[in-house]
Structure formats: structure tokens, C-alpha cells
Design a protein around this motif. Structure first.
Motif, PDB file in Angstrom:
ATOM      1  N   LYS A   1      47.945  31.614  34.975  1.00  0.00           N
ATOM      2  CA  LYS A   1      46.722  31.949  35.087  1.00  0.00           C
ATOM      3  C   LYS A   1      46.000  32.611  36.143  1.00  0.00           C
ATOM      4  O   LYS A   1      45.728  33.055  36.519  1.00  0.00           O
ATOM      5  CB  LYS A   1      45.593  31.328  34.003  1.00  0.00           C
ATOM      6  N   GLY A   2      46.408  31.582  36.988  1.00  0.00           N
ATOM      7  CA  GLY A   2      45.500  30.617  38.365  1.00  0.00           C
ATOM      8  C   GLY A   2      46.613  32.391  39.437  1.00  0.00           C
ATOM      9  O   GLY A   2      45.983  33.044  39.980  1.00  0.00           O
ATOM     10  N   LYS A   3      47.722  32.725  38.839  1.00  0.00           N
ATOM     11  CA  LYS A   3      48.139  33.547  39.403  1.00  0.00           C
ATOM     12  C   LYS A   3      47.791  36.017  39.187  1.00  0.00           C
ATOM     13  O   LYS A   3      47.647  36.409  39.747  1.00  0.00           O
ATOM     14  CB  LYS A   3      49.725  33.857  39.947  1.00  0.00           C
ATOM     15  N   THR A   4      47.096  35.935  38.211  1.00  0.00           N
ATOM     16  CA  THR A   4      46.768  36.377  37.736  1.00  0.00           C
ATOM     17  C   THR A   4      45.192  37.187  37.325  1.00  0.00           C
ATOM     18  O   THR A   4      44.509  38.407  37.081  1.00  0.00           O
ATOM     19  CB  THR A   4      47.332  36.925  36.128  1.00  0.00           C
ATOM     20  N   LEU A   5      44.989  35.691  37.425  1.00  0.00           N
ATOM     21  CA  LEU A   5      43.293  35.745  37.474  1.00  0.00           C
ATOM     22  C   LEU A   5      42.316  36.267  38.112  1.00  0.00           C
ATOM     23  O   LEU A   5      41.320  37.356  37.993  1.00  0.00           O
ATOM     24  CB  LEU A   5      42.760  34.236  36.586  1.00  0.00           C
TER      25      LEU A   5
END
Length: 208
Positions: free
Chosen positions: A58-62
Motif C-alpha cells: 500500500k505504501g509504495k502504490t499510494l
């Protein structure tokens, strides 16, 4: 073990899976595809694997993709992950030439896990469904699950390759260099007791 067991026939007509938890439904699909089943009747349950990967990445794609807002909150991650899991399964079946319909098994008042997937094998592998499956995995940051959704195609497509190479079943369309309509097929070795069974690698030729 059921796939390679000599106690079971080489081909089956119908495979069913009722509330097969998490990846057990994927195991049932894998079994059905390898046995060239004519029909599948599936009621998935507790789809956690995709949700866990969505959460991890999630952190990489947000920051890159506004679609990540759909599963930013934990509750949404679980629910969206469950929905996406079954969408990927349907695309996988369609890619292998199955006609797929999705409906309810029972009313919501009886069970919250009542999605019924019915698949009937009718045609040659569907290249468009595979392309959509790959695109969806990439868009949602689920690339690491590509091997989960690529298993041996049914017997109809022309399969050429060298036996005994130690790889089978999973399409390397997961590799960015792969380009339809030809896909290199790969998969882990299968083990039956102490005996390693190897079945060959080759090229699956998709119909135009």
C-alpha cells in the motif's frame, strides 16, 4: 498430491469447492485445470492472500496510483481484496477457455460468503482474458501473485517444448518481456514422496 495421484482418473467431469478457505479454492481450480474438468462449481471463502499483498504494498502504490484509495483503509483492504480475488479467478478461468457466470448461492441472510462461480469449458484459451488479468495484477501492485494465477492450460492448445526440463504449468507472461500470443510456460517441480516429477517446458500458442 491429488493432481499426480494414480488413484484418481486423468480427467474428471466436475470439480466442486464449497467454502474452500483462502487459497484452497485456488488449489481446487489448479486441480480442475490439470484434470481438464468440464465444469467447476466454486463457492470461495476467506480470501486473505490478495488482501495481505495489497496491505503490504500500500505504501509504495499510494503515491503513484489514485486507485489505491479504494483499499487505503483496513476494512476496505479486506473487502476489496476479497472482491479482487474472485475477479482474478474468473479471468484465469476465462483465459483457459471457460465460460464463467457469477451469482449467489444463498441469500445474504444465510451466509456472507455466498458468491457462486460456475465455469463451463467451451473454447480455446482466451488471450484477451489473460491480457486483462496481467493488466489488473500490474495496476493493483499484485505482480508477486502472477504465478498464483497461471497454471497449465487445458489440452486443446498446441503445446510445444522439451520434456524433462523441470518446469511446467505457470506462464511467464508474468515477465515484462513476454508478449502474447506466445507465452513461455514455467512452474515449480512437483514432488510425490521422494520422487521428483518433472514435466517439460515449452510454448503455449494462443489462437488468433
Amino acid at each position: 498430491d491429488s493432481i499426480t495421484s494414480e488413484a484418481l482418473p486423468a480427467q474428471v467431469d466436475v470439480v466442486t469447492a464449497l467454502h474452500a478457505c483462502n487459497t484452497a479454492t485456488d488449489d481446487a481450480i489448479h486441480f480442475a485445470l490439470r484434470k481438464n474438468a468440464k465444469f467447476m462449481v466454486l463457492v470461495p471463502c476467506c480470501q486473505a492472500e490478495v488482501a495481505s499483498v495489497l496491505k503490504k504494498n500500500k505504501g509504495k502504490t499510494l503515491a503513484k496510483n489514485a486507485l489505491t484509495e479504494i483499499w487505503r483503509h483496513p476494512l476496505h483492504t479486506r473487502e476489496f481484496g476479497s472482491q479482487v480475488t474472485n475477479v482474478l479467478r474468473c479471468l484465469q478461468l476465462e483465459a483457459h477457455g471457460y465460460q464463467v457466470s457469477v451469482t449467489e448461492l444463498v441469500g445474504w441472510e444465510h451466509s456472507m460468503k455466498n458468491e457462486l462461480i460456475i465455469a463451463r469449458h467451451l473454447a480455446q484459451p482466451n488471450r484477451r482474458a489473460m491480457e486483462r488479468l496481467l493488466e489488473l495484477l500490474k495496476t493493483l501492485g499484485l505482480d508477486e501473485l502472477q504465478r498464483r494465477f497461471f497454471v497449465d492450460a487445458p489440452a486443446e492448445p498446441k503445446f510445444q517444448g522439451n520434456a524433462g526440463s523441470g518446469h511446467e504449468g505457470l506462464c511467464s507472461a508474468c515477465k515484462p518481456t513476454c508478449h502474447p500470443p506466445r507465452h513461455q510456460m514455467h512452474a515449480p517441480r512437483l514432488e510425490n514422496g521422494n520422487e521428483e516429477k518433472r514435466r517439460g517446458t515449452g510454448v503455449l500458442t494462443w489462437p488468433d
